[in-house]
Design a protein around this motif. Structure first.
Motif, mmCIF file in Angstrom:
data_model
loop_
_atom_site.group_PDB
_atom_site.id
_atom_site.type_symbol
_atom_site.label_atom_id
_atom_site.label_comp_id
_atom_site.label_asym_id
_atom_site.label_seq_id
_atom_site.Cartn_x
_atom_site.Cartn_y
_atom_site.Cartn_z
ATOM 1 N N SER A 197 0.850 -1.182 0.000
ATOM 2 C CA SER A 197 0.000 0.000 0.000
ATOM 3 C C SER A 197 0.887 1.233 0.000
ATOM 4 N N LYS A 198 0.844 1.978 -1.068
ATOM 5 C CA LYS A 198 1.655 3.193 -1.131
ATOM 6 C C LYS A 198 0.747 4.389 -0.889
ATOM 7 N N GLY A 199 1.187 5.288 -0.076
ATOM 8 C CA GLY A 199 0.398 6.466 0.238
ATOM 9 C C GLY A 199 0.222 6.597 1.738
ATOM 10 N N ALA A 200 -0.592 7.549 2.122
ATOM 11 C CA ALA A 200 -0.786 7.840 3.542
ATOM 12 C C ALA A 200 -1.363 6.654 4.303
ATOM 13 N N HIS A 201 -2.149 5.817 3.639
ATOM 14 C CA HIS A 201 -2.733 4.667 4.323
ATOM 15 C C HIS A 201 -1.677 3.650 4.748
ATOM 16 N N ALA A 202 -0.508 3.690 4.142
ATOM 17 C CA ALA A 202 0.577 2.791 4.549
ATOM 18 C C ALA A 202 0.926 3.027 6.017
ATOM 19 N N PHE A 203 0.845 4.272 6.461
ATOM 20 C CA PHE A 203 1.140 4.587 7.858
ATOM 21 C C PHE A 203 0.073 4.006 8.788
ATOM 22 N N ARG A 204 -1.180 4.030 8.349
ATOM 23 C CA ARG A 204 -2.256 3.450 9.155
ATOM 24 C C ARG A 204 -2.076 1.937 9.273
ATOM 25 N N CYS A 224 0.729 0.258 9.037
ATOM 26 C CA CYS A 224 1.893 0.025 9.892
ATOM 27 C C CYS A 224 1.531 0.226 11.361
ATOM 28 N N PHE A 225 0.836 1.299 11.661
ATOM 29 C CA PHE A 225 0.462 1.611 13.034
ATOM 30 C C PHE A 225 -0.446 0.530 13.616
ATOM 31 N N ALA A 226 -1.448 0.115 12.839
ATOM 32 C CA ALA A 226 -2.382 -0.912 13.310
ATOM 33 C C ALA A 226 -1.664 -2.235 13.541
ATOM 34 N N ALA A 240 -9.399 -0.350 16.582
ATOM 35 C CA ALA A 240 -10.523 0.263 15.861
ATOM 36 C C ALA A 240 -10.847 1.636 16.436
ATOM 37 N N ASP A 241 -10.822 1.745 17.755
ATOM 38 C CA ASP A 241 -11.116 3.032 18.396
ATOM 39 C C ASP A 241 -10.079 4.087 18.026
ATOM 40 N N VAL A 242 -8.815 3.704 18.050
ATOM 41 C CA VAL A 242 -7.742 4.654 17.724
ATOM 42 C C VAL A 242 -7.832 5.096 16.260
ATOM 43 N N LEU A 243 -8.154 4.150 15.386
ATOM 44 C CA LEU A 243 -8.246 4.477 13.958
ATOM 45 C C LEU A 243 -9.565 5.160 13.598
ATOM 46 N N GLY A 244 -10.509 5.174 14.543
ATOM 47 C CA GLY A 244 -11.785 5.834 14.297
ATOM 48 C C GLY A 244 -12.761 5.010 13.484
ATOM 49 N N HIS A 258 -16.975 0.133 12.628
ATOM 50 C CA HIS A 258 -17.178 -1.314 12.551
ATOM 51 C C HIS A 258 -15.831 -2.020 12.668
ATOM 52 N N ILE A 259 -15.771 -3.016 13.536
ATOM 53 C CA ILE A 259 -14.508 -3.728 13.775
ATOM 54 C C ILE A 259 -14.010 -4.424 12.512
ATOM 55 N N GLY A 260 -14.937 -4.795 11.630
ATOM 56 C CA GLY A 260 -14.543 -5.443 10.379
ATOM 57 C C GLY A 260 -13.624 -4.578 9.537
ATOM 58 N N THR A 261 -13.802 -3.281 9.625
ATOM 59 C CA THR A 261 -12.938 -2.365 8.888
ATOM 60 C C THR A 261 -11.505 -2.454 9.384
ATOM 61 N N THR A 262 -11.340 -2.722 10.663
ATOM 62 C CA THR A 262 -10.006 -2.787 11.258
ATOM 63 C C THR A 262 -9.215 -3.965 10.714
ATOM 64 N N PHE A 263 -9.901 -5.042 10.336
ATOM 65 C CA PHE A 263 -9.197 -6.202 9.788
ATOM 66 C C PHE A 263 -8.419 -5.842 8.529
ATOM 67 N N ILE A 264 -8.885 -4.841 7.797
ATOM 68 C CA ILE A 264 -8.183 -4.402 6.591
ATOM 69 C C ILE A 264 -6.807 -3.847 6.953
ATOM 70 N N TYR A 265 -6.723 -3.184 8.095
ATOM 71 C CA TYR A 265 -5.493 -2.513 8.489
ATOM 72 C C TYR A 265 -4.553 -3.385 9.306
ATOM 73 N N THR A 266 -5.018 -4.531 9.703
ATOM 74 C CA THR A 266 -4.162 -5.428 10.471
ATOM 75 C C THR A 266 -3.871 -6.642 9.624
ATOM 76 N N LYS A 267 -2.703 -7.177 9.794
ATOM 77 C CA LYS A 267 -2.342 -8.370 9.042
ATOM 78 C C LYS A 267 -1.447 -9.228 9.911
ATOM 79 N N VAL A 268 -1.525 -10.500 9.672
ATOM 80 C CA VAL A 268 -0.670 -11.433 10.394
ATOM 81 C C VAL A 268 0.530 -11.715 9.511
ATOM 82 N N GLU A 269 1.694 -11.563 10.059
ATOM 83 C CA GLU A 269 2.905 -11.854 9.313
ATOM 84 C C GLU A 269 3.266 -13.314 9.538
ATOM 85 N N PHE A 270 3.378 -14.062 8.454
ATOM 86 C CA PHE A 270 3.622 -15.487 8.561
ATOM 87 C C PHE A 270 4.972 -15.796 9.200
#
Length: 75
Positions: free
Chosen positions: A15-22, A24-26, A40-44, A47-59
């Motif tokens: 993800s290139k752009g400002a969302h890359a920081f979100r 990374c932070f999440a 989810a609260d910190v990112l505003g 719906h918690i489902g939206t937060t799954f987009i910003y979090t990822k599990v590193e294998f």
């Protein structure tokens, strides 16, 4: 603007752009043990489902904490 600086720096991220920081932070919050609700609260997110987009599990991280599969299953 952010995308241009990321590209100029030669940083390879999906993800290139400002969302890359979100993202990374999440991910860092998740690695530090914060709940998805807290992230989810910190990112505003409403719906918690939206937060799954910003979090990822590193294998690689999973491999480090995974237990070896036992040869025999105890009865």
């Amino acid at each position: 603007m952010v995308e241009r600086y990321i590209r100029t720096a030669g940083i390879e991220i999906p993800s290139k752009g400002a969302h890359a920081f979100r993202h990374c932070f999440a991910t860092r919050m998740l690695h530090k043990g914060h709940s998805l609700k807290a992230i989810a609260d910190v990112l505003g997110h409403r719906h918690i489902g939206t937060t799954f987009i910003y979090t990822k599990v590193e294998f690689d991280s999973l491999r480090q904490v995974a237990l070896e599969w036992p040869q025999e299953v105890p009865q």
